[in-house]
Scaffold this active site. Structure first.
Site, PDB file in Angstrom:
ATOM      1  N   ARG A   1       0.835  -1.206   0.000  1.00 56.84           N
ATOM      2  CA  ARG A   1       0.000   0.000   0.000  1.00 56.84           C
ATOM      3  C   ARG A   1       0.875   1.263   0.000  1.00 56.84           C
ATOM      4  NH1 ARG A   1      -4.435   0.215   4.079  1.00 56.84           N
ATOM      5  NH2 ARG A   1      -5.574   1.137   2.363  1.00 56.84           N
TER       6      ARG A   1
ATOM      7  N   GLN B   1      -9.908   8.901   8.700  1.00 59.61           N
ATOM      8  CA  GLN B   1      -9.624   7.494   9.017  1.00 59.61           C
ATOM      9  C   GLN B   1      -8.609   6.944   8.018  1.00 59.61           C
ATOM     10  OE1 GLN B   1     -13.653   5.385  10.014  1.00 59.61           O
ATOM     11  NE2 GLN B   1     -14.093   7.148   8.728  1.00 59.61           N
ATOM     12  N   ASN B   2      -8.288   7.752   7.006  1.00 61.76           N
ATOM     13  CA  ASN B   2      -7.419   7.256   5.936  1.00 61.76           C
ATOM     14  C   ASN B   2      -5.955   7.350   6.339  1.00 61.76           C
ATOM     15  OD1 ASN B   2      -9.796   7.007   4.599  1.00 61.76           O
ATOM     16  ND2 ASN B   2      -9.504   8.788   3.277  1.00 61.76           N
TER      17      ASN B   2
ATOM     18  N   ASP C   1      -3.619   7.235   3.946  1.00 63.02           N
ATOM     19  CA  ASP C   1      -2.885   7.809   2.807  1.00 63.02           C
ATOM     20  C   ASP C   1      -2.564   9.276   3.111  1.00 63.02           C
ATOM     21  OD1 ASP C   1      -5.022   9.629   1.887  1.00 63.02           O
ATOM     22  OD2 ASP C   1      -6.063   7.854   1.140  1.00 63.02           O
TER      23      ASP C   1
ATOM     24  N   HIS D   1      -6.404   6.986  12.371  1.00 69.66           N
ATOM     25  CA  HIS D   1      -5.958   5.597  12.186  1.00 69.66           C
ATOM     26  C   HIS D   1      -4.494   5.513  11.761  1.00 69.66           C
ATOM     27  CE1 HIS D   1     -10.368   4.007  11.622  1.00 69.66           C
ATOM     28  NE2 HIS D   1     -10.083   4.319  12.855  1.00 69.66           N
TER      29      HIS D   1
ATOM     30  N   CYS E   1      11.035   1.602  21.567  1.00 73.53           N
ATOM     31  CA  CYS E   1      11.222   2.932  22.179  1.00 73.53           C
ATOM     32  C   CYS E   1      10.056   3.878  21.897  1.00 73.53           C
ATOM     33  CB  CYS E   1      12.546   3.549  21.719  1.00 73.53           C
ATOM     34  SG  CYS E   1      12.552   4.103  20.002  1.00 73.53           S
TER      35      CYS E   1
ATOM     36  N   GLY F   1     -17.544  10.012   2.684  1.00 71.03           N
ATOM     37  CA  GLY F   1     -16.955   8.772   2.156  1.00 71.03           C
ATOM     38  C   GLY F   1     -16.618   7.737   3.201  1.00 71.03           C
TER      39      GLY F   1
ATOM     40  N   LEU G   1     -21.366   8.117  -1.370  1.00 71.31           N
ATOM     41  CA  LEU G   1     -21.910   7.553  -2.606  1.00 71.31           C
ATOM     42  C   LEU G   1     -23.335   7.056  -2.384  1.00 71.31           C
ATOM     43  CD1 LEU G   1     -20.893   7.039  -5.476  1.00 71.31           C
ATOM     44  CD2 LEU G   1     -20.086   4.795  -4.724  1.00 71.31           C
TER      45      LEU G   1
HETATM   46  P1  OAD Z   1     -15.435   1.634   3.963  1.00 76.06           P
HETATM   47  O1  OAD Z   1     -14.857   0.841   2.848  1.00 76.06           O
HETATM   48  O2  OAD Z   1     -16.067   0.923   5.089  1.00 76.06           O
HETATM   49  O3  OAD Z   1     -16.542   2.626   3.384  1.00 76.06           O
HETATM   50  C1  OAD Z   1     -16.297   3.435   2.265  1.00 76.06           C
HETATM   51  C2  OAD Z   1     -17.527   4.272   1.995  1.00 76.06           C
HETATM   52  O4  OAD Z   1     -17.225   5.131   0.896  1.00 76.06           O
HETATM   53  C3  OAD Z   1     -18.780   3.466   1.601  1.00 76.06           C
HETATM   54  O5  OAD Z   1     -19.911   3.945   2.324  1.00 76.06           O
HETATM   55  C4  OAD Z   1     -18.938   3.752   0.099  1.00 76.06           C
HETATM   56  O6  OAD Z   1     -20.296   3.795  -0.301  1.00 76.06           O
HETATM   57  C5  OAD Z   1     -18.306   5.124  -0.009  1.00 76.06           C
HETATM   58  N1  OAD Z   1     -17.749   5.425  -1.335  1.00 76.06           N
HETATM   59  C6  OAD Z   1     -17.182   4.573  -2.228  1.00 76.06           C
HETATM   60  N2  OAD Z   1     -16.785   5.229  -3.319  1.00 76.06           N
HETATM   61  C7  OAD Z   1     -17.102   6.539  -3.125  1.00 76.06           C
HETATM   62  C8  OAD Z   1     -16.954   7.734  -3.911  1.00 76.06           C
HETATM   63  N3  OAD Z   1     -16.392   7.734  -5.103  1.00 76.06           N
HETATM   64  N4  OAD Z   1     -17.408   8.898  -3.384  1.00 76.06           N
HETATM   65  C9  OAD Z   1     -17.994   8.926  -2.160  1.00 76.06           C
HETATM   66  N5  OAD Z   1     -18.158   7.838  -1.389  1.00 76.06           N
HETATM   67  C10 OAD Z   1     -17.718   6.658  -1.856  1.00 76.06           C
HETATM   68  O7  OAD Z   1     -14.280   2.634   4.453  1.00 76.06           O
HETATM   69  P2  OAD Z   1     -14.195   3.481   5.805  1.00 76.06           P
HETATM   70  O8  OAD Z   1     -15.537   3.910   6.261  1.00 76.06           O
HETATM   71  O9  OAD Z   1     -13.153   4.494   5.608  1.00 76.06           O
HETATM   72  O10 OAD Z   1      -9.659   0.854   9.495  1.00 76.06           O
HETATM   73  O11 OAD Z   1     -13.645   2.373   6.799  1.00 76.06           O
HETATM   74  C11 OAD Z   1     -13.338   2.743   8.115  1.00 76.06           C
HETATM   75  C12 OAD Z   1     -12.161   1.945   8.624  1.00 76.06           C
HETATM   76  O12 OAD Z   1     -12.408   0.547   8.418  1.00 76.06           O
HETATM   77  C13 OAD Z   1     -10.854   2.179   7.890  1.00 76.06           C
HETATM   78  O13 OAD Z   1     -10.152   3.287   8.371  1.00 76.06           O
HETATM   79  C14 OAD Z   1     -10.100   0.905   8.124  1.00 76.06           C
HETATM   80  C15 OAD Z   1     -11.222  -0.057   7.844  1.00 76.06           C
HETATM   81  O14 OAD Z   1     -11.120  -1.315   8.370  1.00 76.06           O
HETATM   82  C16 OAD Z   1      -8.612   0.061   9.838  1.00 76.06           C
HETATM   83  O15 OAD Z   1      -7.936  -0.552   9.029  1.00 76.06           O
HETATM   84  C17 OAD Z   1      -8.348   0.015  11.317  1.00 76.06           C
END
Ligand code: OAD
Length: 238
Positions: free
Chosen positions: A59, A94-95, A97, A112, A123, A179, A206
């Site tokens: 990644r 939460q990203n 990147d 995160h 350390c 998102g 979305l």
């Molecule tokens: P998810 O993959 O759970 O959700 C992504 C959301 O983005 C969904 O509701 C999609 O509908 C929406 N989506 C997809 N494409 C889109 C676009 N082009 N424009 C707008 N929305 C769009 O991801 P997160 O909610 O970020 O944590 O997940 C939360 C956490 O779960 C992450 O930080 C990660 C994951 O497990 C860890 O790894 C600890």
């Protein structure tokens, strides 16, 4: 509503999707290909550190080939506009990147963690990390080998900057969630915290998230369309 000065924006994987970064729970998402227990928990790392390093190395290596999109850049414009109004945008992401940074935003809480950082279990130093990590990586601070791990928060670990996020929500006139599926706490609980404080909450996604019913307003569509439109509305409000 009069023009808000202080806004908290929570972002999730959906804001980076159109940049080419995979989301987690969509049909072609990361968790459809990997078992999160193996690659995103302290237990998984203890059982197979090489697998976990390879997952995050891949990644990290992919990051330079993706670029911030119109939604990241719109949030940077919002940050500037609110600062000019005497307010503040607090971006809680939460990203892991770096697309918000490269899009021009500065006040970012990576709850995160960050892919471009590593931490030393010996350390506790957090250092910049652009290359691969392995079980042979040496900590540049304490010189010990074997304790380096990605600076990411795994399931079962405490997210970062929770006090700062709570304070920002308390002082906000608007909370916006962008998102994110609303399935991982504590981030998924921010909307309820905001509403309990009387702070209006907007969802930009979305499709309706798991918490859609908790928001006072929503716009659905791709982030590169709905986020710039919404930012424009906020910045042209009197
Ligand atoms: P998810 O993959 O759970 O959700 C992504 C959301 O983005 C969904 O509701 C999609 O509908 C929406 N989506 C997809 N494409 C889109 C676009 N082009 N424009 C707008 N929305 C769009 O991801 P997160 O909610 O970020 O944590 O997940 C939360 C956490 O779960 C992450 O930080 C990660 C994951 O497990 C860890 O790894 C600890």
């Amino acid at each position: 509503m009069s023009a808000p000065k202080n806004i908290v924006a929570l972002t999730g994987a959906g804001i980076s999707a159109e940049s080419g970064v995979a989301t987690f729970r969509d049909a072609d998402g990361v968790w459809a290909k990997y078992d999160y227990r193996e690659v995103a928990t302290p237990e998984g790392f203890a059982a197979n550190p090489a697998l976990v390093h390879e997952f995050y190395n891949a990644r990290r290596r992919a990051l330079p080939s993706v670029n911030p999109n119109a939604a990241h850049m719109a949030l940077a414009d919002l940050e500037k506009g609110l600062t000019e109004r005497g307010g503040r945008l607090t971006l809680v992401t939460q990203n892991v990147d770096d697309l918000h940074e490269r899009g021009g935003a500065t006040n970012i809480l990576h709850m995160h963690g960050e892919l471009l950082k590593a931490e030393c279990a010996s350390c506790a130093s957090v250092i910049d990390c652009r290359g691969d990590l392995s079980i042979e990586s040496v900590c540049g601070v304490c010189n010990r080998t074997g304790g380096m791990r990605p600076h990411v928060v795994w399931f079962g670990e405490m997210p970062r900057f929770m006090e700062e996020a709570a304070d920002a929500i308390m002082g906000a006139e608007l909370f916006v969630s962008i998102g994110t599926s609303g399935s991982v706490y504590p981030a998924a609980g921010f909307v309820a915290e905001a509403r309990a404080l009387g702070v209006p909450a907007m969802e930009l996604n979305l499709e309706p998230s798991e918490n859609a019913h908790l928001f006072s307003d929503a716009r659905y569509g791709p982030a590169t369309e709905v986020v710039p439109q919404w930012v424009n509305e906020i910045l042209t409000m009197k």
